[in-house]
Enzyme design. Structure first.
Site, short mmCIF file in Angstrom:
data_model
loop_
_atom_site.label_atom_id
_atom_site.label_comp_id
_atom_site.label_asym_id
_atom_site.label_seq_id
_atom_site.Cartn_x
_atom_site.Cartn_y
_atom_site.Cartn_z
N ASN A 50 74.15 26.02 28.84
CA ASN A 50 73.25 25.01 29.37
C ASN A 50 71.92 25.75 29.59
O ASN A 50 71.71 26.97 29.67
CB ASN A 50 73.67 24.55 30.88
N ILE A 51 70.76 25.04 29.19
CA ILE A 51 69.32 25.52 29.18
C ILE A 51 68.55 24.69 30.30
O ILE A 51 68.24 23.34 29.68
CB ILE A 51 68.81 25.28 27.62
N CYS A 61 72.86 20.45 28.46
CA CYS A 61 74.18 20.66 28.76
C CYS A 61 74.62 21.82 27.41
O CYS A 61 74.22 21.81 26.38
CB CYS A 61 75.06 19.93 28.65
N GLU A 63 77.80 21.96 25.94
CA GLU A 63 77.96 21.18 24.96
C GLU A 63 76.98 20.57 23.87
O GLU A 63 77.29 21.01 22.69
CB GLU A 63 79.19 20.14 25.22
N1 THU Z 1 76.46 21.24 32.42
C1 THU Z 1 76.71 21.54 31.55
O1 THU Z 1 76.12 22.43 30.77
N2 THU Z 1 77.85 20.91 30.89
C2 THU Z 1 78.71 20.22 31.51
O2 THU Z 1 79.53 19.47 31.01
C3 THU Z 1 78.26 19.76 32.82
C4 THU Z 1 77.09 20.36 33.35
C5 THU Z 1 74.99 21.99 33.10
C6 THU Z 1 73.99 21.11 33.28
C7 THU Z 1 73.17 21.75 34.53
O3 THU Z 1 72.50 22.91 33.82
C8 THU Z 1 74.39 22.52 35.09
O4 THU Z 1 75.50 22.42 34.39
C9 THU Z 1 74.67 21.92 36.67
O5 THU Z 1 74.75 20.22 36.61
#
Ligand code: THU
Length: 133
Positions: A50-51, A61, A63
């Site tokens: 996640n960035i 996210c 994914e």
């Molecule tokens: N996030 C993800 O990268 N993948 C997910 O499936 C759910 C949430 C990240 C988004 C944000 O940077 C952090 O988690 C908190 O919501």
């Protein structure tokens, strides 16, 4: 490789890798680091984290970061994606990511951690009635 699914051993290795990848996340706002590892049908792996961004809505996210790498490399056919949060590792992908994964490989497996160990599910079962044009 022409596999359409993965073994328990492969799923477990993919999840361990996602948890390690999560350490590279850029998540200074939520403090919640996520890693994803995508396994493509040709055996290639694509990692994503996640960035986050100061303009919160611009955050990405893990994914979708992994999918962006795969599509940019010309790979659109996926076997599985493992998703883990740094630390305890248990996470379930958000709706937007499910929709994006569905776009390419509805049959692909989602690998996550759970109380009972490694959980393997089909992405199409996690997003009933996805949007289609
Ligand atoms: N996030 C993800 O990268 N993948 C997910 O499936 C759910 C949430 C990240 C988004 C944000 O940077 C952090 O988690 C908190 O919501």
């Amino acid at each position: 490789m022409e596999a359409t699914t993965i073994t328990d051993q492969e799923a477990s290795a993919l999840l361990d890798r996602a948890e390690a990848v999560a350490e590279r996340a850029y998540a200074p706002y939520s403090g919640f680091k996520v890693g994803a590892v995508l396994l493509a049908a040709d055996g290639s792996f694509f990692e994503g984290v996640n960035i986050e961004n100061a303009a919160y809505g611009s955050s990405l996210c893990a994914e979708r970061a992994a999918v962006a790498g795969a599509i940019s490399a010309g790979d659109q056919d996926f076997i599985a994606i493992a998703v883990a949060a740094a630390g305890d590792g248990d996470i379930s992908p958000c709706g937007a990511c499910r929709q994006v994964l569905m776009e390419f490989s509805p049959d692909m497996r989602l690998v996550t951690g759970g109380p009972g160990g490694v959980r393997v599910e089909k992405v199409s079962e996690l997003l009933p009635r996805p949007f289609h044009l």
